[in-house]
Design a protein around this motif. Structure first.
Motif, mmCIF file in Angstrom:
data_model
loop_
_atom_site.group_PDB
_atom_site.id
_atom_site.type_symbol
_atom_site.label_atom_id
_atom_site.label_comp_id
_atom_site.label_asym_id
_atom_site.label_seq_id
_atom_site.Cartn_x
_atom_site.Cartn_y
_atom_site.Cartn_z
ATOM 1 N N TRP B 35 0.854 -1.183 0.000
ATOM 2 C CA TRP B 35 0.000 0.000 0.000
ATOM 3 C C TRP B 35 0.893 1.238 0.000
ATOM 4 C CZ3 TRP B 35 -4.829 0.428 -1.246
ATOM 5 C CH2 TRP B 35 -5.739 -0.598 -0.982
ATOM 6 N N TYR B 36 0.607 2.149 -0.938
ATOM 7 C CA TYR B 36 1.299 3.429 -1.029
ATOM 8 C C TYR B 36 0.276 4.557 -0.887
ATOM 9 C CZ TYR B 36 5.465 1.239 -3.150
ATOM 10 O OH TYR B 36 6.594 0.486 -3.413
ATOM 11 N N ARG B 37 0.770 5.711 -0.452
ATOM 12 C CA ARG B 37 -0.045 6.924 -0.507
ATOM 13 C C ARG B 37 0.742 7.964 -1.314
ATOM 14 N NH1 ARG B 37 -1.870 8.908 4.988
ATOM 15 N NH2 ARG B 37 0.325 9.341 5.287
ATOM 16 N N GLN B 38 0.016 8.688 -2.139
ATOM 17 C CA GLN B 38 0.617 9.756 -2.934
ATOM 18 C C GLN B 38 -0.126 11.042 -2.619
ATOM 19 O OE1 GLN B 38 0.224 9.410 -7.225
ATOM 20 N NE2 GLN B 38 2.250 10.289 -7.533
ATOM 21 N N ALA B 39 0.539 11.979 -1.939
ATOM 22 C CA ALA B 39 -0.051 13.283 -1.694
ATOM 23 C C ALA B 39 0.167 14.136 -2.935
ATOM 24 C CB ALA B 39 0.586 13.923 -0.469
ATOM 25 N N ALA B 40 -0.650 15.176 -3.074
ATOM 26 C CA ALA B 40 -0.596 16.013 -4.276
ATOM 27 C C ALA B 40 0.814 16.559 -4.481
ATOM 28 C CB ALA B 40 -1.590 17.174 -4.145
ATOM 29 N N GLY B 41 1.362 16.368 -5.703
ATOM 30 C CA GLY B 41 2.670 16.906 -6.039
ATOM 31 C C GLY B 41 3.843 16.194 -5.393
ATOM 32 N N GLY B 43 5.895 12.265 -4.402
ATOM 33 C CA GLY B 43 6.105 10.881 -4.834
ATOM 34 C C GLY B 43 5.292 9.918 -4.003
ATOM 35 N N LEU B 44 5.543 8.649 -4.232
ATOM 36 C CA LEU B 44 4.806 7.603 -3.527
ATOM 37 C C LEU B 44 5.479 7.277 -2.200
ATOM 38 C CD1 LEU B 44 3.781 7.341 -6.477
ATOM 39 C CD2 LEU B 44 3.588 4.896 -6.048
ATOM 40 N N GLN B 45 4.669 7.237 -1.160
ATOM 41 C CA GLN B 45 5.168 6.878 0.163
ATOM 42 C C GLN B 45 4.672 5.483 0.499
ATOM 43 O OE1 GLN B 45 3.227 8.857 3.451
ATOM 44 N NE2 GLN B 45 5.100 8.861 4.657
ATOM 45 N N LEU B 46 5.597 4.569 0.764
ATOM 46 C CA LEU B 46 5.210 3.202 1.128
ATOM 47 C C LEU B 46 4.626 3.202 2.532
ATOM 48 C CD1 LEU B 46 5.213 0.150 0.470
ATOM 49 C CD2 LEU B 46 7.506 0.060 1.476
ATOM 50 N N LEU B 47 3.427 2.636 2.657
ATOM 51 C CA LEU B 47 2.756 2.561 3.959
ATOM 52 C C LEU B 47 2.935 1.172 4.583
ATOM 53 C CD1 LEU B 47 -0.597 4.310 3.004
ATOM 54 C CD2 LEU B 47 1.402 5.345 4.089
ATOM 55 N N PHE B 48 2.575 0.148 3.832
ATOM 56 C CA PHE B 48 2.634 -1.229 4.328
ATOM 57 C C PHE B 48 3.067 -2.155 3.201
ATOM 58 C CE2 PHE B 48 0.438 -0.404 8.272
ATOM 59 C CZ PHE B 48 -0.432 0.624 7.971
ATOM 60 N N TYR B 49 3.680 -3.266 3.583
ATOM 61 C CA TYR B 49 3.891 -4.328 2.620
ATOM 62 C C TYR B 49 3.655 -5.673 3.304
ATOM 63 C CZ TYR B 49 8.696 -4.954 4.423
ATOM 64 O OH TYR B 49 9.796 -5.175 5.211
ATOM 65 N N SER B 50 3.371 -6.672 2.458
ATOM 66 C CA SER B 50 3.059 -7.995 2.982
ATOM 67 C C SER B 50 3.682 -9.054 2.082
ATOM 68 C CB SER B 50 1.539 -8.183 3.042
ATOM 69 O OG SER B 50 1.222 -9.531 3.342
ATOM 70 N N VAL B 51 4.355 -10.015 2.696
ATOM 71 C CA VAL B 51 4.971 -11.087 1.914
ATOM 72 C C VAL B 51 4.155 -12.371 1.986
ATOM 73 C CG1 VAL B 51 7.234 -10.071 2.171
ATOM 74 C CG2 VAL B 51 6.491 -11.821 3.786
ATOM 75 N N GLY B 52 3.070 -12.356 2.782
ATOM 76 C CA GLY B 52 2.234 -13.550 2.858
ATOM 77 C C GLY B 52 1.014 -13.292 3.719
ATOM 78 N N ILE B 53 0.106 -14.254 3.755
ATOM 79 C CA ILE B 53 -1.127 -14.112 4.539
ATOM 80 C C ILE B 53 -0.779 -13.803 5.985
ATOM 81 C CG2 ILE B 53 -3.191 -15.307 5.387
ATOM 82 C CD1 ILE B 53 -3.163 -16.954 2.843
ATOM 83 N N GLN B 55 0.933 -11.544 7.253
ATOM 84 C CA GLN B 55 2.243 -10.913 7.501
ATOM 85 C C GLN B 55 2.215 -9.486 6.963
ATOM 86 O OE1 GLN B 55 5.732 -13.507 6.564
ATOM 87 N NE2 GLN B 55 4.191 -14.899 5.769
ATOM 88 N N ILE B 56 2.296 -8.537 7.887
ATOM 89 C CA ILE B 56 2.219 -7.129 7.514
ATOM 90 C C ILE B 56 3.415 -6.400 8.116
ATOM 91 C CG2 ILE B 56 0.833 -5.011 7.605
ATOM 92 C CD1 ILE B 56 -0.610 -7.304 6.228
ATOM 93 N N SER B 57 4.075 -5.592 7.320
ATOM 94 C CA SER B 57 5.137 -4.726 7.827
ATOM 95 C C SER B 57 4.739 -3.286 7.579
ATOM 96 C CB SER B 57 6.465 -5.024 7.121
ATOM 97 O OG SER B 57 6.895 -6.319 7.414
ATOM 98 N N SER B 58 4.940 -2.459 8.596
ATOM 99 C CA SER B 58 4.565 -1.062 8.503
ATOM 100 C C SER B 58 5.814 -0.220 8.304
ATOM 101 C CB SER B 58 3.856 -0.637 9.785
ATOM 102 O OG SER B 58 3.657 0.760 9.801
ATOM 103 N N GLU B 59 5.741 0.691 7.341
ATOM 104 C CA GLU B 59 6.888 1.559 7.081
ATOM 105 C C GLU B 59 6.758 2.894 7.802
ATOM 106 O OE1 GLU B 59 9.838 1.351 4.964
ATOM 107 O OE2 GLU B 59 9.391 -0.714 5.489
ATOM 108 N N VAL B 60 5.562 3.349 8.006
ATOM 109 C CA VAL B 60 5.354 4.686 8.568
ATOM 110 C C VAL B 60 4.313 4.592 9.679
ATOM 111 C CG1 VAL B 60 4.678 7.048 8.086
ATOM 112 C CG2 VAL B 60 5.811 5.717 6.311
ATOM 113 N N PRO B 61 4.666 4.958 10.911
ATOM 114 C CA PRO B 61 3.669 4.907 11.994
ATOM 115 C C PRO B 61 2.571 5.946 11.779
ATOM 116 C CG PRO B 61 5.700 5.919 12.755
ATOM 117 C CD PRO B 61 5.975 5.418 11.379
#
Lengths: 110, 110
Positions: B35-41, B43-53, B55-61
């Motif tokens: 999951w990424y978020r892109q604010a106006a103007g 780039g893309l900020q990585l929020l979360f990634y998952s390598v399997g059911i 399993q969630i890793s958070s990049e930004v609190p």
């Protein structure tokens, strides 16, 4: 902290012009560099570069990587209005993470 | 071939309301999901990634959370939205070095 810087932030050109976009990076672990084109919605993949000095080409778009000087350029020749978009550069820094630059907004006027 | 779906495409929510955005991938199994978020103007900020059911890793609190209840389903949630949560949310999948993006959800928090 990983850094990916794109320049210029935006530019306006006329149809037929050539455009050169820059992407410089400072990252702890470089695996590859990717270019994406974003029009209205989702970014679409353009190129992935892993080796220095080898040009990747797709139609009027081409890109090259310099791993010594830590930058890449994306060239668009004979621009068309359909090339208007945000061009995003991203560096793959590990198995799961792309660090993105802020993007360059290209506007091509007829 | 692989396809990635996101819904809804646009969403307007009041501050303090809950959020649930869904992403599903077809045509591949055990993909990495992002999951990424892109604010106006920006780039893309990585929020979360998952390598399997599960399993969630958070990049930004932040006040967002993610879940992966099935192999090809990724959900972004919030219990109480903030004004600063407004943005363009992109889901992506990868199997290898290249990430491929969904169509995105434009969220406006009022």
């Amino acid at each position: 902290e990983d850094k990916v810087v794109q320049s210029p932030l935006s530019l306006v050109v006329h149809e037929g012009d050539t455009v050169t976009l820059n992407c410089s990076y400072e990252v702890t672990n470089f695996r590859s560099l990717l270019w994406y084109k974003q029009e209205k919605k989702a970014p679409t993949f353009l190129f992935m570069l892993t080796s220095s000095g080898i040009e990747k080409k797709s139609g009027r778009l081409s890109s090259i990587l310099d791993k010594k000087e830590l930058f890449s350029i994306l060239n668009i020749t004979a621009t068309q209005t359909g090339d208007s978009a945000i061009y995003l550069c991203a560096v793959d820094v590990n198995d799961y993470k792309l660090s993105f630059g802020a993007g360059t907004t290209v506007t091509v006027r007829a | 071939s692989q396809t990635i779906h996101q819904w809804p495409a646009t969403l307007v929510q009041p501050v303090g309301s809950p959020l649930s955005l869904e992403c599903t991938v077809e045509g591949t199994s055990n993909p990495n999901l992002y999951w990424y978020r892109q604010a106006a103007g920006r780039g893309l900020q990585l929020l979360f990634y998952s390598v399997g059911i599960g399993q969630i890793s958070s990049e930004v609190p932040q006040n967002l959370s993610a879940s992966r209840p099935q192999d090809r389903q990724f959900i972004l949630s919030s219990k109480k939205l903030l004004l600063s949560d407004s943005g363009f949310y992109l889901c992506a999948w990868s199997f290898g070095d290249t990430q491929y993006f969904g169509p995105g959800t434009r969220l406006t928090v009022l």
